[in-house]
Design a protein around this motif. Sequence first.
Motif, PDB file in Angstrom:
ATOM      1  N   HIS A   1       0.667  -1.570  -0.448  1.00 26.46           N
ATOM      2  CA  HIS A   1       0.238  -0.406   0.316  1.00 26.46           C
ATOM      3  C   HIS A   1       0.709   0.861   0.256  1.00 26.46           C
ATOM      4  O   HIS A   1       1.931   1.154   0.247  1.00 26.46           O
ATOM      5  CB  HIS A   1      -0.648   0.019   1.310  1.00 26.46           C
TER       6      HIS A   1
ATOM      7  N   TYR B   1       0.554   5.945   0.617  1.00 27.18           N
ATOM      8  CA  TYR B   1      -0.031   6.606   1.252  1.00 27.18           C
ATOM      9  C   TYR B   1      -1.097   7.302   0.517  1.00 27.18           C
ATOM     10  O   TYR B   1      -0.872   8.127  -0.115  1.00 27.18           O
ATOM     11  CB  TYR B   1       0.606   6.918   2.890  1.00 27.18           C
TER      12      TYR B   1
ATOM     13  N   LYS C   1      -8.287   4.437   2.461  1.00 29.41           N
ATOM     14  CA  LYS C   1      -8.655   3.283   3.510  1.00 29.41           C
ATOM     15  C   LYS C   1      -7.966   3.702   5.120  1.00 29.41           C
ATOM     16  O   LYS C   1      -6.997   4.306   5.077  1.00 29.41           O
ATOM     17  CB  LYS C   1      -8.036   1.896   2.853  1.00 29.41           C
ATOM     18  N   ARG C   2      -8.378   2.896   5.616  1.00 29.08           N
ATOM     19  CA  ARG C   2      -6.994   2.634   6.982  1.00 29.08           C
ATOM     20  C   ARG C   2      -6.772   1.327   6.921  1.00 29.08           C
ATOM     21  O   ARG C   2      -7.100   0.643   7.239  1.00 29.08           O
ATOM     22  CB  ARG C   2      -8.765   2.967   7.921  1.00 29.08           C
ATOM     23  N   PHE C   3      -5.268   1.760   7.663  1.00 29.95           N
ATOM     24  CA  PHE C   3      -4.257   0.425   7.672  1.00 29.95           C
ATOM     25  C   PHE C   3      -4.382   0.346   9.701  1.00 29.95           C
ATOM     26  O   PHE C   3      -3.709   1.162   9.856  1.00 29.95           O
ATOM     27  CB  PHE C   3      -3.459   0.206   6.722  1.00 29.95           C
ATOM     28  N   LYS C   4      -4.364  -0.903  10.129  1.00 27.42           N
ATOM     29  CA  LYS C   4      -3.803  -0.867  11.349  1.00 27.42           C
ATOM     30  C   LYS C   4      -2.579  -0.896  11.364  1.00 27.42           C
ATOM     31  O   LYS C   4      -1.744  -1.966  10.979  1.00 27.42           O
ATOM     32  CB  LYS C   4      -4.321  -2.303  11.989  1.00 27.42           C
ATOM     33  N   GLU C   5      -1.981  -0.224  12.111  1.00 30.51           N
ATOM     34  CA  GLU C   5      -0.486  -0.735  12.229  1.00 30.51           C
ATOM     35  C   GLU C   5       0.332  -0.698  13.784  1.00 30.51           C
ATOM     36  O   GLU C   5      -0.555   0.033  14.966  1.00 30.51           O
ATOM     37  CB  GLU C   5       0.909   0.748  11.948  1.00 30.51           C
TER      38      GLU C   5
ATOM     39  N   PRO D   1      -2.909   3.621  13.564  1.00 28.10           N
ATOM     40  CA  PRO D   1      -3.678   3.847  11.628  1.00 28.10           C
ATOM     41  C   PRO D   1      -3.064   4.580  11.131  1.00 28.10           C
ATOM     42  O   PRO D   1      -2.443   6.007  11.264  1.00 28.10           O
ATOM     43  CB  PRO D   1      -4.962   3.857  12.478  1.00 28.10           C
TER      44      PRO D   1
ATOM     45  N   TYR E   1      -3.485   5.840   7.359  1.00 28.86           N
ATOM     46  CA  TYR E   1      -4.532   6.172   5.616  1.00 28.86           C
ATOM     47  C   TYR E   1      -3.448   5.882   4.658  1.00 28.86           C
ATOM     48  O   TYR E   1      -2.280   6.831   4.464  1.00 28.86           O
ATOM     49  CB  TYR E   1      -5.191   7.663   5.770  1.00 28.86           C
TER      50      TYR E   1
ATOM     51  N   ASP F   1      -4.655   0.956  -1.387  1.00 22.36           N
ATOM     52  CA  ASP F   1      -3.600  -0.201  -1.843  1.00 22.36           C
ATOM     53  C   ASP F   1      -4.790  -0.802  -3.012  1.00 22.36           C
ATOM     54  O   ASP F   1      -5.203   0.134  -3.795  1.00 22.36           O
ATOM     55  CB  ASP F   1      -4.385  -1.684  -1.014  1.00 22.36           C
TER      56      ASP F   1
ATOM     57  N   LYS G   1       5.086  -2.761   3.055  1.00 22.09           N
ATOM     58  CA  LYS G   1       4.282  -3.467   3.212  1.00 22.09           C
ATOM     59  C   LYS G   1       4.726  -4.665   4.763  1.00 22.09           C
ATOM     60  O   LYS G   1       3.843  -4.244   5.804  1.00 22.09           O
ATOM     61  CB  LYS G   1       5.129  -5.238   2.488  1.00 22.09           C
TER      62      LYS G   1
END
Length: 303
Positions: free
Chosen positions: A86, A88, A120-124, A128, A130, A133, A168
Amino acid sequence: MLDKKSFLILALVFMLSGMGLASQSYASELERFDIPLNSPSFYEDWQEPTSLYGKPLEVAKAKLVTGIYEGQPVIALRLIMSAGWHSYWYFPGAAGIAPRFEWGASPYFSVGEPLFLPPKRFKEPGGPTYGYDGDTVIFIPLTFKGAFENRDETAFSLSLTLTLGLCKDICIPASFTFSEHITLKDIRNSLDQKWVSNALTALPKPSNDELFVKEISFFENNLQVAIAGENLTRPDVFIAGRDGDFFDEPEIVSKSSTLWIFSVPAVPVDGDFSGRVLEFVVQDTSGAVFQTRRVQSKKSVNE
């Protein structure tokens, strides 16, 4: 044991078989992204990124396509990433690398602010982030200067270096370099106009009575955000602030068909959000809107 002639024949058979499989795979990719198989622009001018060390990265590809948006020329920077990777949003969140655009100087046109699709929101681990992908696009409006607007067949140079993070398991700073010579006639008669027009419909629209941020306040390290509208189903809110601001995942406080209230744990880079203007993208099943709103300093948001 094969003689030399038999070996060459067998190798040729395998090579032709492989070409057939590759063609089928490529055709599937075209269909997956709703690009006509006879669209010549899809086969040309795709760029692979390079890392900061100058090594090619085979995890994404990008290209510039052109079209018209609200009567004005627009560049659409299309980006396709491999599965699991993904990039940003302009506000990347807790970590990440926001896209940076470096345009070559031109006496013919100026470049507008990039227009991004809803993220989209990605959990890190740190909170989070944004981004995007799969297949995404960033739009850049162009404004042509003076008499050049009437010179449809005069070629001009368009050069861009795009730097962004591709992530990734790790995040890799990468860059794309584009150099094009096109004319206004090329843009106005773009073979990609249908695709550009369809993609533009996904851009956030200005907030309206059907979906908008009604009120926002900050108290004890929480932003309380009221999203109002008509027939709300499952709104989500993305907040952009200053570099270093932190916004955690929104938590639902209350909801109805006309008002959802979220609590967002937040840490301002300068100690306080009160009085500051933040940017919001609000998305529901009906679409997405963009809005700016000044933060109030009170405990709760009232209907």
